[in-house]
Motif scaffolding. Structure first.
Motif, PDB file in Angstrom:
ATOM      1  N   PHE A 113       0.821  -1.215   0.000  1.00  0.00           N
ATOM      2  CA  PHE A 113       0.000   0.000   0.000  1.00  0.00           C
ATOM      3  C   PHE A 113       0.851   1.259   0.000  1.00  0.00           C
ATOM      4  O   PHE A 113       1.642   1.473   0.911  1.00  0.00           O
ATOM      5  CB  PHE A 113      -0.909   0.027   1.239  1.00  0.00           C
ATOM      6  CG  PHE A 113      -1.747  -1.205   1.379  1.00  0.00           C
ATOM      7  CD1 PHE A 113      -2.917  -1.352   0.636  1.00  0.00           C
ATOM      8  CD2 PHE A 113      -1.370  -2.225   2.228  1.00  0.00           C
ATOM      9  CE1 PHE A 113      -3.685  -2.501   0.755  1.00  0.00           C
ATOM     10  CE2 PHE A 113      -2.133  -3.378   2.359  1.00  0.00           C
ATOM     11  CZ  PHE A 113      -3.296  -3.513   1.620  1.00  0.00           C
ATOM     12  N   ASN A 114       0.678   2.076  -1.037  1.00  0.00           N
ATOM     13  CA  ASN A 114       1.313   3.385  -1.029  1.00  0.00           C
ATOM     14  C   ASN A 114       0.296   4.374  -0.457  1.00  0.00           C
ATOM     15  O   ASN A 114      -0.562   4.901  -1.161  1.00  0.00           O
ATOM     16  CB  ASN A 114       1.749   3.784  -2.437  1.00  0.00           C
ATOM     17  CG  ASN A 114       2.893   4.784  -2.387  1.00  0.00           C
ATOM     18  OD1 ASN A 114       3.003   5.565  -1.444  1.00  0.00           O
ATOM     19  ND2 ASN A 114       3.736   4.759  -3.406  1.00  0.00           N
ATOM     20  N   VAL A 115       0.397   4.570   0.825  1.00  0.00           N
ATOM     21  CA  VAL A 115      -0.627   5.304   1.566  1.00  0.00           C
ATOM     22  C   VAL A 115      -0.501   6.797   1.309  1.00  0.00           C
ATOM     23  O   VAL A 115       0.606   7.345   1.304  1.00  0.00           O
ATOM     24  CB  VAL A 115      -0.504   4.994   3.071  1.00  0.00           C
ATOM     25  CG1 VAL A 115      -1.416   5.891   3.887  1.00  0.00           C
ATOM     26  CG2 VAL A 115      -0.814   3.529   3.329  1.00  0.00           C
ATOM     27  N   ARG A 116      -1.622   7.434   1.053  1.00  0.00           N
ATOM     28  CA  ARG A 116      -1.629   8.883   0.891  1.00  0.00           C
ATOM     29  C   ARG A 116      -1.600   9.489   2.302  1.00  0.00           C
ATOM     30  O   ARG A 116      -2.538   9.311   3.073  1.00  0.00           O
ATOM     31  CB  ARG A 116      -2.881   9.333   0.145  1.00  0.00           C
ATOM     32  CG  ARG A 116      -2.994   8.712  -1.244  1.00  0.00           C
ATOM     33  CD  ARG A 116      -4.280   9.121  -1.923  1.00  0.00           C
ATOM     34  NE  ARG A 116      -4.235  10.518  -2.315  1.00  0.00           N
ATOM     35  CZ  ARG A 116      -5.267  11.356  -2.203  1.00  0.00           C
ATOM     36  NH1 ARG A 116      -6.402  10.935  -1.678  1.00  0.00           N
ATOM     37  NH2 ARG A 116      -5.154  12.603  -2.580  1.00  0.00           N
ATOM     38  N   PRO A 117      -0.554  10.205   2.629  1.00  0.00           N
ATOM     39  CA  PRO A 117      -0.395  10.633   4.017  1.00  0.00           C
ATOM     40  C   PRO A 117      -1.513  11.565   4.448  1.00  0.00           C
ATOM     41  O   PRO A 117      -1.925  12.438   3.675  1.00  0.00           O
ATOM     42  CB  PRO A 117       0.952  11.344   4.038  1.00  0.00           C
ATOM     43  CG  PRO A 117       1.357  11.521   2.636  1.00  0.00           C
ATOM     44  CD  PRO A 117       0.524  10.665   1.752  1.00  0.00           C
ATOM     45  N   PHE A 118      -2.005  11.351   5.602  1.00  0.00           N
ATOM     46  CA  PHE A 118      -3.025  12.238   6.148  1.00  0.00           C
ATOM     47  C   PHE A 118      -2.870  12.268   7.654  1.00  0.00           C
ATOM     48  O   PHE A 118      -3.393  11.422   8.362  1.00  0.00           O
ATOM     49  CB  PHE A 118      -4.420  11.755   5.765  1.00  0.00           C
ATOM     50  CG  PHE A 118      -5.507  12.615   6.350  1.00  0.00           C
ATOM     51  CD1 PHE A 118      -5.494  13.982   6.153  1.00  0.00           C
ATOM     52  CD2 PHE A 118      -6.528  12.057   7.097  1.00  0.00           C
ATOM     53  CE1 PHE A 118      -6.485  14.785   6.688  1.00  0.00           C
ATOM     54  CE2 PHE A 118      -7.525  12.856   7.641  1.00  0.00           C
ATOM     55  CZ  PHE A 118      -7.508  14.221   7.438  1.00  0.00           C
ATOM     56  N   ASP A 119      -2.094  13.244   8.073  1.00  0.00           N
ATOM     57  CA  ASP A 119      -2.182  13.535   9.475  1.00  0.00           C
ATOM     58  C   ASP A 119      -1.720  12.343  10.299  1.00  0.00           C
ATOM     59  O   ASP A 119      -1.076  11.445   9.803  1.00  0.00           O
ATOM     60  CB  ASP A 119      -3.657  13.814   9.777  1.00  0.00           C
ATOM     61  CG  ASP A 119      -3.818  15.014  10.646  1.00  0.00           C
ATOM     62  OD1 ASP A 119      -2.829  15.431  11.233  1.00  0.00           O
ATOM     63  OD2 ASP A 119      -4.928  15.527  10.734  1.00  0.00           O
ATOM     64  N   ALA A 120      -2.061  12.357  11.529  1.00  0.00           N
ATOM     65  CA  ALA A 120      -1.651  11.284  12.415  1.00  0.00           C
ATOM     66  C   ALA A 120      -2.291   9.955  12.022  1.00  0.00           C
ATOM     67  O   ALA A 120      -1.771   8.899  12.369  1.00  0.00           O
ATOM     68  CB  ALA A 120      -2.012  11.631  13.845  1.00  0.00           C
ATOM     69  N   ASN A 121      -3.404  10.021  11.306  1.00  0.00           N
ATOM     70  CA  ASN A 121      -4.078   8.775  10.916  1.00  0.00           C
ATOM     71  C   ASN A 121      -3.129   7.812  10.215  1.00  0.00           C
ATOM     72  O   ASN A 121      -3.253   6.609  10.333  1.00  0.00           O
ATOM     73  CB  ASN A 121      -5.234   9.069   9.943  1.00  0.00           C
ATOM     74  CG  ASN A 121      -6.306   9.901  10.568  1.00  0.00           C
ATOM     75  OD1 ASN A 121      -6.028  10.690  11.455  1.00  0.00           O
ATOM     76  ND2 ASN A 121      -7.542   9.752  10.112  1.00  0.00           N
ATOM     77  N   THR A 122      -2.214   8.367   9.450  1.00  0.00           N
ATOM     78  CA  THR A 122      -1.349   7.513   8.644  1.00  0.00           C
ATOM     79  C   THR A 122       0.081   7.467   9.170  1.00  0.00           C
ATOM     80  O   THR A 122       0.978   7.022   8.486  1.00  0.00           O
ATOM     81  CB  THR A 122      -1.333   8.000   7.183  1.00  0.00           C
ATOM     82  OG1 THR A 122      -0.885   9.353   7.165  1.00  0.00           O
ATOM     83  CG2 THR A 122      -2.708   7.918   6.551  1.00  0.00           C
ATOM     84  N   ALA A 123       0.266   7.934  10.379  1.00  0.00           N
ATOM     85  CA  ALA A 123       1.630   7.971  10.925  1.00  0.00           C
ATOM     86  C   ALA A 123       2.256   6.582  10.949  1.00  0.00           C
ATOM     87  O   ALA A 123       3.447   6.421  10.692  1.00  0.00           O
ATOM     88  CB  ALA A 123       1.621   8.569  12.321  1.00  0.00           C
ATOM     89  N   LEU A 124       1.443   5.563  11.248  1.00  0.00           N
ATOM     90  CA  LEU A 124       1.967   4.209  11.274  1.00  0.00           C
ATOM     91  C   LEU A 124       2.085   3.636   9.875  1.00  0.00           C
ATOM     92  O   LEU A 124       3.074   3.006   9.532  1.00  0.00           O
ATOM     93  CB  LEU A 124       1.026   3.309  12.091  1.00  0.00           C
ATOM     94  CG  LEU A 124       1.119   3.394  13.597  1.00  0.00           C
ATOM     95  CD1 LEU A 124      -0.082   2.701  14.210  1.00  0.00           C
ATOM     96  CD2 LEU A 124       2.383   2.743  14.067  1.00  0.00           C
ATOM     97  N   SER A 125       1.070   3.854   9.064  1.00  0.00           N
ATOM     98  CA  SER A 125       1.027   3.174   7.777  1.00  0.00           C
ATOM     99  C   SER A 125       1.981   3.796   6.769  1.00  0.00           C
ATOM    100  O   SER A 125       2.246   3.219   5.728  1.00  0.00           O
ATOM    101  CB  SER A 125      -0.402   3.176   7.226  1.00  0.00           C
ATOM    102  OG  SER A 125      -0.890   4.479   7.132  1.00  0.00           O
ATOM    103  N   THR A 126       2.493   4.990   7.061  1.00  0.00           N
ATOM    104  CA  THR A 126       3.488   5.588   6.179  1.00  0.00           C
ATOM    105  C   THR A 126       4.889   5.447   6.758  1.00  0.00           C
ATOM    106  O   THR A 126       5.835   6.006   6.235  1.00  0.00           O
ATOM    107  CB  THR A 126       3.212   7.086   5.984  1.00  0.00           C
ATOM    108  OG1 THR A 126       3.201   7.706   7.262  1.00  0.00           O
ATOM    109  CG2 THR A 126       1.899   7.319   5.283  1.00  0.00           C
ATOM    110  N   LEU A 127       4.991   4.688   7.842  1.00  0.00           N
ATOM    111  CA  LEU A 127       6.288   4.499   8.526  1.00  0.00           C
ATOM    112  C   LEU A 127       6.875   5.830   8.970  1.00  0.00           C
ATOM    113  O   LEU A 127       8.083   6.042   8.913  1.00  0.00           O
ATOM    114  CB  LEU A 127       7.261   3.749   7.616  1.00  0.00           C
ATOM    115  CG  LEU A 127       6.896   2.281   7.384  1.00  0.00           C
ATOM    116  CD1 LEU A 127       7.696   1.704   6.235  1.00  0.00           C
ATOM    117  CD2 LEU A 127       7.125   1.466   8.653  1.00  0.00           C
ATOM    118  N   GLN A 128       6.005   6.749   9.357  1.00  0.00           N
ATOM    119  CA  GLN A 128       6.497   8.025   9.851  1.00  0.00           C
ATOM    120  C   GLN A 128       6.075   8.278  11.277  1.00  0.00           C
ATOM    121  O   GLN A 128       6.043   9.416  11.735  1.00  0.00           O
ATOM    122  CB  GLN A 128       5.965   9.155   8.967  1.00  0.00           C
ATOM    123  CG  GLN A 128       6.669   9.174   7.631  1.00  0.00           C
ATOM    124  CD  GLN A 128       6.394  10.454   6.902  1.00  0.00           C
ATOM    125  OE1 GLN A 128       5.256  10.858   6.811  1.00  0.00           O
ATOM    126  NE2 GLN A 128       7.431  11.062   6.399  1.00  0.00           N
TER     127      GLN A 128
END
Lengths: 521, 1038
Positions: A81-96
């Motif tokens: 999954f190339n996750v579209r970053p959105f805020d803290a919601n995707t902090a885990l899924s974007t490895l950030q």
């Protein structure tokens, strides 16, 4: 002197008045709480235990664990999954993710521990007097053992270093446990599953569909041995599942039923979390009177439709399907511009996904989207609300095809490559793709890795697989073997010795100074 | 009827008079003028400073014939033949007897009474002369509060008394206030106990401030010990007005009307600025998404905040005679609210009466209240709506639009639209009253029975119609079915309280006063709530119209608590020099397990009136000096009912076999050994009168140690719950100095009199014991928590990172010593992210580098009150100030670093590749660098000085306009005209997180719970601007 006598008299009257009131209201200071059941008077009947067992499942199915949060964070971390970053919601899924920023690691920690507590309280309070029927009693305790193991399984794979809780806290000090070694947690998982598989029935009747069965416990036992690389023990457990005769693969044309609203709890489903739709959806947990929590699809739905930002599927996944001449599994797994591609409600992909395709172009991404659990089978796009009545999709946690592939892995690792290939081919035949022949043990390792992508993409296995295979850095690190960076939209990369596991939630560290943060955070 | 009020007697807080004394002084003087053998006597009454005395009573001795002086101090009286003596009285003056001796003009100079400060104050279960007080009691009377107009009467206390802290929720109509007496010493409920006409109440929100005769605040343990439990946070005693026994019926009318307007607007981005900002954000985040330039430019703040009307109309009738007297009043208060979708109105009624039947006196007090609050729960919710949305969008159901992520980019909702659509109403009906029977067995001994009841019904209804604003973030922006929540809550407190009072002179110059009493109090709370969706039409907004299958939630409970107490108090005075007060109270509460149920709370206090000693110089500067000291313990039990009883609760359902099934679990843990929270207070003080009591000073020091503080402690969720457990978990120490001063200036003959009063209180608060730190409530969707309670620190300090500007460029990151060893963070941060200070200099910034960023407790608070008069003109100025507290500005947080919504204009200067010399962080939706973690960037000094009230009035004396008209006063009042502060948010007067984002996910759908405001103190989550109010009023008596 007269005054004093009157004082005495008045005091007497006063004291009498007081005592009159005292004696009239003996219960005045012993107010009972009639809004809930006192723990002293609970645990008396099969009915009490049935309700308490229901209470075990809730932390796992609710929005803050499998209902949503675990997908948004932990599952979408994988290289698919190339996750579209959105805020803290995707902090885990974007490895950030950085500790303390997002809730997404916090709740996946909390909910399994609630489940464990509730399971422990059942195990501690069960008596023969309360539940005289042995089969019924075994059903209750078996589910408690299973759900405790299930919770620990996710905790140890998500966080690695977790406290091992096997009893309810008896004193305030016991609220503050230290972390156990991962081995101790794994040992407990295996011990609990051994108990569960012996206590639980092979199947449940219709009204109880969805409760953990002996097969579910055995499959999770095999999976646990597999994750610990105890190949022979894994083989034994998987053999029990395979030889039970309870499970079989759905026919080719019904492959999509493994992820949809139709045909839930089918023959291929070994363990499945049960969801009902939005009609009863409400934020919050443990809110009495608010039925089952719904299961979100928004993290898998197309970006233009998602409530959040959603994701694209990385091109390597599509390429793998195409290299394998897949259509059956591809069509159920991915939406892109292949022949006969469909969008919401069976409408044409090109028109239905027009906004998403344009968005992908604007972000220099290939237009490839998720189909499993994406809610496309609910109806036409306009009728699918963000949180519409389409969130009642059951999650197939363990399905038979996965069991076959896990068994193949257990066998191949013991040098039984031919037996392994036979099982992989069973899965491939159902998928209507050509069978594999004459592969070496090493080639079979690669074949299993690929087959798990083809069969299981979008079902929440990939990240755990990469970590246990030691391949996470190879695919998600700075130099990804995929060539393209799988998290190019966020720029996040896998940091070895850190990102294998999530951080221990900061709020938990603050609440318990015995906890130690995971390495790297 | 009240006489004209002489303004120099318009005393400052702390020195007000009580009902009793005034009742005695306002003795019935009606001129029964008759002709015949009589002479007319007229004259002027002045005081020793040659000022006219207004409202002095002149009675022909031995008759009921009399009059009072007018505004110029003049009187005129027909004296029947054979009477030769006039008896002249005025509060604070010595009674003067004058022989007429055939004169027709008599001018009298009255002397001030040396016992001027001997007013009577109301203490628990009795009254006492102020000069005999040994504890710390502050008081206000009706004049001190007459100029305040507010939704909640508690606002009248703000800045008026040393050590009483009021924190309001900005200008929210009907807003809740925090009231703290001598700081926050408890963590579950730190608010004082209210005793209204002898019956207990949780707050004074529902009282009509015009009915208040006096307010006494008992601050130390010695004073409040008789109230035992619940009194640990101080006691506010409110006495309402009574009728007069002068045989005349007086009608008073009080009409006020005015305009309130927002005191401040934030400087936010306009549409084009916002567009540029968001495009920079896309560039920073590399999303390639570009907004066009032809969006609307909507000023949501301006649409949301508008001037509103305030109306306050009161009418009272009082009167009576020797055997019976009464006071009736009605009041209507309406506040439009400066915020769209907000409104408050309140109707009060009161019936007070007293009957005497020989030795039996029956006092009755009853108040009825009906109020309606329409609350805007969306203002400031995650910041302000993006200005590029159109004000309306007729194409959408409901008429509003919200961001569509493919058009406007991601981001939030339209909170103006939400507030406009949502109908959210809280209707309260209350009945509060008591009857007490006092029987005088002898002149020294009486027995009293008090029956009290406080019943409050609250009905809250929230209705959200179907609407469509955007398919993005449809949880907020799309309602396919309308939603209605209906919750009924009823609370009934009943009180039975017999007391015996014995007061006598025991000879040798000694007096003793003994009170013995018993209290039985029961509180029953009943709640029912339903949440449902999908009434057939948006015009039908009642729960009954929703289909049964769409009932999405049910709530209901009944809680009962009981409290049973015995108490006694002895006051002993000797030779009017030595004072002693000893109190003991025994409380038993149903909130504790049986073996911890009883608490014993003793106190003792001593006083010494030095000025009555022979050695004390009689003609010195110091005319009055009293020293006093006290020590006592008090209990608190401010926890929910049944907190010690472990229970299994219903959980949300789970599904098996395709149907939802009930689940049970223990969702909250309990500590089954809960016990009383105990506060020990030591208080020492001195009262001075200087220059014949023209200057009055009080100085006090207190130290209050609260142990076994009851609080919900967050335990690690590994235990199996994420709900807090109520425990006796902490110790807190509060200490401080308090000063009050009053100076009355009277210049001979000028007609100009003025009084200035000031108070100042210092606060020092410390968590002295806390084994497990307590973390405050979450204030964002990301569960950001700011407040912490840490042993050895002030309660509720803000916790986070210290920042040192932002990284100007990549080079700055590479060369930053703070993260020299921090490979991970170097990869995460980008130019424009905050530079975090590495507190332990290990070259890595992690959670160990978080520090205390600020403290919500002020160093000191103060008030300055100036009143004056010139002939018929009166004026008053009142300032209050708070110094040395910090505010965590969540409004700045949302308007700076939050992904959604509009931003402050200061973010036009946000970091970008072309604007690197700045302290404002870059625009980003991703926040890998953690700019949203709590940091000093959001902490500001909360000190302020406010001109709270400015009032000018003109009194037209009785009979000037018409003979049926008594006093007529016209006035204009301004509130919050000026605030000096460095705080950048709407208003530095911040109560707490309550009402903000923190509450949205909790509780019953559509019915957000009240959070404990003590744990999230000082956070400006959703504060409203305060209101600036100009009121015009008329007060008249008939």
């Amino acid at each position: 002197m007269k005054n004093i006598n009157i004082l005495k008299l008045a005091s007497l009257v006063f004291v009498l008045t007081v005592f009159t009131f005292y004696s009239c209201n003996e219960d005045f200071l012993n107010q009972a709480n009639n809004n809930s059941v006192n723990t002293d008077t609970f645990w008396q009947s099969p009915n009490d235990f049935e309700k308490a067992v229901n209470g075990i499942y809730h932390p796992i199915t609710n929005t803050f664990f499998w209902g949503r949060i675990i997908h948004t964070g932990a599952m979408l971390r994988s290289d698919v999954f190339n996750v579209r970053p959105f805020d803290a919601n995707t902090a885990l899924s974007t490895l950030q993710g950085v500790p303390g920023v997002a809730r997404w690691a916090t709740e996946v920690w909390q909910e399994p521990f609630k489940c464990i507590y509730r399971a422990n309280s059942i195990l501690e309070n069960m008596t023969e007097e309360a539940v005289p029927n042995e089969a019924q009693r075994n059903g209750f305790t078996g589910q408690a053992y299973f759900m405790r193991a299930f919770s620990n399984w996710y905790l140890v794979n998500l966080f690695q270093n977790v406290p091992l809780i096997t009893s309810t806290p008896k004193s305030f000090d016991e609220y503050f446990p230290s972390q156990a070694t991962p081995e101790a947690v794994w040992d407990q998982i295996i011990a609990d599953l051994e108990q569960a598989k012996n206590l639980l029935p092979a199947t449940w009747d219709g009204a109880n569909t969805g409760r953990a069965s002996a097969g579910a416990a055995t499959a999770l036992l095999g999976k646990s041995h597999l994750y610990r690389k105890n190949w022979a023990a894994a083989e034994t457990a998987f053999n029990e599942v395979i030889n039970s005769g309870t499970y079989s693969l759905l026919p080719t044309e019904q492959f999509g039923d493994n992820f949809g609203f139709e045909n839930e709890n089918n023959q291929e489903s070994v363990f499945e979390l049960q969801y009902l739709g939005l009609e009863t959806f409400t934020w919050g947990v443990d809110v009495p009177g608010v039925g089952t929590q719904g299961n979100f699809h928004i993290d898998y739905s197309p970006p233009s439709k998602s409530l959040d930002q959603s994701h694209y599927i990385n091109a390597w996944v599509k390429n793998l399907f195409e290299a394998n001449n897949e259509t059956v599994r591809r069509n159920a797994t991915l939406a892109y511009d292949y022949e006969g591609s469909k969008g919401y409600g069976g409408t044409e992909y090109e028109t239905d996904f027009a906004d998403d395709i344009a968005l992908a172009a604007s972000e220099n991404m290939q237009a490839i989207f998720s189909k499993k659990y994406a809610g496309l089978d609910v109806g036409v796009r306009a009728n699918v609300a963000g949180l519409g009545n389409n969130v009642g999709n059951n999650w197939r946690i363990i399905r038979y095809a996965d069991v076959l592939l896990m068994q193949a892995e257990a066998l191949n690792n013991q040098g039984k490559t031919d037996e392994a290939l036979a099982l992989i081919n069973q899965v491939r035949e159902r998928a209507d793709v050509e069978i594999l022949e004459g592969l070496s043990q090493t080639e079979t390792v690669k074949a299993i890795i690929d087959e798990r992508v083809l069969e299981l993409t979008g079902e929440g296995h990939r990240y755990f697989d990469l970590v246990r295979w030691g391949l996470a850095n190879d695919y998600l690190g700075v130099e990804s073997l995929h060539g393209d960076h799988p998290k190019s939209l966020s720029g996040g990369t896998f940091t070895p010795n850190r990102d294998e596991y999530l951080w221990i939630p900061v709020s938990e560290l603050a609440a318990n100074d015995k906890l130690i943060q995971n390495p790297g955070y | 009827m009240k006489p004209n009020v002489k303004t120099y007697n318009n005393r400052l807080y702390g020195w007000g008079k009580s009902t009793i004394q005034r009742g005695g002084l306002l003795i019935l003087l009606i001129a029964f003028s008759y002709y015949g053998m009589a002479q007319t006597v007229s004259g002027t009454i002045t005081d020793q400073y040659n000022d006219t005395v207004i409202g002095a009573t002149i009675v022909v001795d031995g008759t009921t014939i009399g009059t009072i002086t007018d505004i110029d101090g003049n009187f005129s009286l027909n004296v029947p033949e054979g009477n030769n003596t006039l008896r002249i009285n005025y509060l604070g003056m010595k009674e003067t007897l004058v022989n007429i001796d055939g004169r027709s003009v008599i001018n009298v100079v009255m002397e001030s009474n040396s016992e001027l400060i001997d007013e009577v104050v109301v203490i628990g279960y009795g009254v006492q002369k102020r000069s005999d007080l040994v504890g710390s009691v502050a008081s206000l009377d009706s004049k001190d509060i007459k100029s305040i107009v507010a939704g909640s009467a508690s606002v009248v206390l703000q800045g008026k008394m040393a050590g009483i802290q009021i924190e309001t929720n900005g200008g929210a109509p009907g807003g809740e206030t925090n009231v703290f007496v001598r700081g926050v010493s408890s963590l579950t409920n730190s608010f004082p106990l209210y005793v209204i006409d002898g019956t207990f109440a949780d707050n004074m929100n529902f009282i009509n401030s015009k009915d208040i005769e006096s307010i006494e605040v008992l601050k130390d343990a010695a004073s409040s010990a008789i109230y035992g439990s619940r009194a640990a946070n101080g006691v506010v005693i409110i006495s309402t007005k009574q009728g007069n026994s002068d045989g005349k019926t007086t009608v008073s009318l009080d009409l006020r009307t005015g305009i309130e307007s927002p005191s401040k607007y934030l400087d936010l981005m306009d549409g084009p600025e916002f567009t540029a900002f968001r495009n920079q954000l896309s560039e920073n985040d590399g999303t390639g998404f570009v907004l066009s330039n032809n969006f609307p430019n909507t000023d949501w703040q301006d649409l949301s905040l508008n001037p509103g009307a305030v109306n306050d109309v009161g009418l009272s009738v009082s009167g009576g005679g020797d055997q019976a007297k009464f006071f009736l009043s009605g009041n209507y208060f309406n506040q439009d609210g400066i915020l769209v979708g907000s409104n408050f109105n309140r109707l009060n009624g009161r019936v007070n009466s007293q009957f005497k039947l020989g030795r039996l006196t029956i006092n009755q007090s009853l108040s009825l209240i009906e109020s309606n609050l329409q609350d805007n729960r969306w203002f400031g919710f995650d910041g302000t709506t993006a200005p590029i949305l159109a004000e309306t969008n007729d194409a959408n159901n409901g008429g509003f639009e919200a961001p569509v992520d493919t058009i406007h980019g991601f981001g939030g909702s339209n909170v103006y639209g939400q507030a406009s659509l949502e109908d959210n109403n809280l209707k309260s009906s209350g009945l509060f009253g008591n009857i007490n029977l006092t029987y005088d067995i002898t002149n020294d001994l009486n027995i009293k029975l008090n029956f009290g009841a406080d019943k409050l019904n609250q009905y809250s209804r929230t209705f959200t119609p179907t609407y469509f604003m955007s398919s993005t973030d449809a949880v907020l922006n799309e309602k396919l079915k309308n939603e209605v929540t209906s919750v009924n809550n009823e609370r009934l407190l009943t009180l039975f309280e017999p007391t015996i009072n014995y007061a006598t002179d025991i000879g040798n110059g000694s007096n003793v006063n003994i009170v013995l009493g018993y209290t039985e109090q029961k509180v029953v709370t009943t709640n029912n709530g339903v949440f449902a969706r999908g009434t057939p039409n948006n015009n039908i907004d009642v729960i009954g119209a929703a289909p049964v299958e769409d009932i999405g939630g049910l709530s209901g409970f009944q809680n009962i608590s009981g409290l049973r107490s015995l108490f006694g108090r002895v006051n002993y005075t000797h030779n009017n020099k030595y004072l002693l007060q000893a109190t003991m109270r025994r409380d038993a509460s149903s909130k504790f397990p049986e073996y911890n149920r009883v608490g014993l709370f003793p106190s003792i206090a001593l006083g010494w009136k030095m000025h009555n000693e022979n050695f004390f110089p009689q003609d010195g500067i110091i005319s009055n000096l009293k020293l006093r000291a006290g020590y006592g313990t008090l209990g608190a039990q401010n926890i929910p009912d049944y907190s010690y009883i472990p229970t299994i609760n219903l959980t949300s359902g789970v599904t098996f076999g395709g149907t939802s099934q009930t689940g049970f679990a223990q969702t909250t843990f309990v500590d089954d050994s809960l016990k009383w929270e105990v506060a020990q207070t030591f208080n020492i003080g001195a009262d001075f009168g200087l220059l014949e009591d023209k200057i009055l000073l009080t100085a006090e020091y207190y130290i209050k140690n609260t142990d076994d503080v009851l609080v919900g402690v967050n335990v690690p969720s590994t235990s199996g719950t994420s709900n807090p457990i109520i425990r006796n978990a902490a110790s807190i120490q509060n200490k401080g100095f308090e000063f009050e001063a009053l100076y009355r200036n009277r210049t001979s003959g000028s007609g100009f009199n003025w009084t200035i009063g000031a108070n100042l209180a210092t606060f020092s608060s410390l968590v002295t014991e806390l084994p497990n730190p307590i973390i405050g409530p979450s204030v964002t969707e990301d569960l950001t928590r700011v407040n912490r309670f840490i042993e050895g620190e002030a309660p509720g300090v803000y916790w986070g990172f210290e920042t040192a500007g932002v990284y100007a460029d990549q080079n700055a990151i590479e060369s930053d010593a703070n993260i020299a060893n921090d490979v991970v963070r170097k990869n995460l941060v980008q130019p424009g992210d905050f530079i975090r200070v590495d507190q332990n200099n290990d070259g890595i910034v992690n959670n160990d580098d978080q520090i205390i960023l600020g403290d919500p407790t002020p160093d000191f608070t103060y008030g300055i009150n100036f009143t004056g008069s010139y002939k018929a003109l009166d004026f008053g100025l009142f300032f209050n100030g708070v110094q040395g507290n910090e505010i965590f500005n969540m409004s700045k947080f949302f308007h700076t670093v939050w992904a959604d919504g509009n931003k402050l204009a200061t973010m036009n200067n946000a970091w970008s590749p072309s604007n690197t010399n700045t302290n404002m962080p870059r625009a980003t939706a991703m926040d890998a660098g953690g700019n949203r973690a709590p940091s000093d960037f959001f902490v500001e000094d909360g000190s302020y000085l406010r001109l709270r009230t400015l009032e000018v009035g003109y009194t037209i004396g009785q009979n000037t306009i018409a003979n049926w008209l008594g006093d007529l006063r016209v006035f204009v009042t301004g509130q919050n005209l000026l605030t000096l502060t460095g705080y950048s948010g709407y208003d530095p007067d911040v109560s707490s997180t309550n009402g903000g984002r923190a509450t949205i996910d909790g509780g019953f759908p559509g019915n957000r719970p009240n959070l404990n405001p003590l744990l999230g103190r000082g956070i400006d989550v959703r504060a409203y601007p305060n209101t600036r109010t100009i009121m015009f009023g008329i007060q008249a008596q008939f």
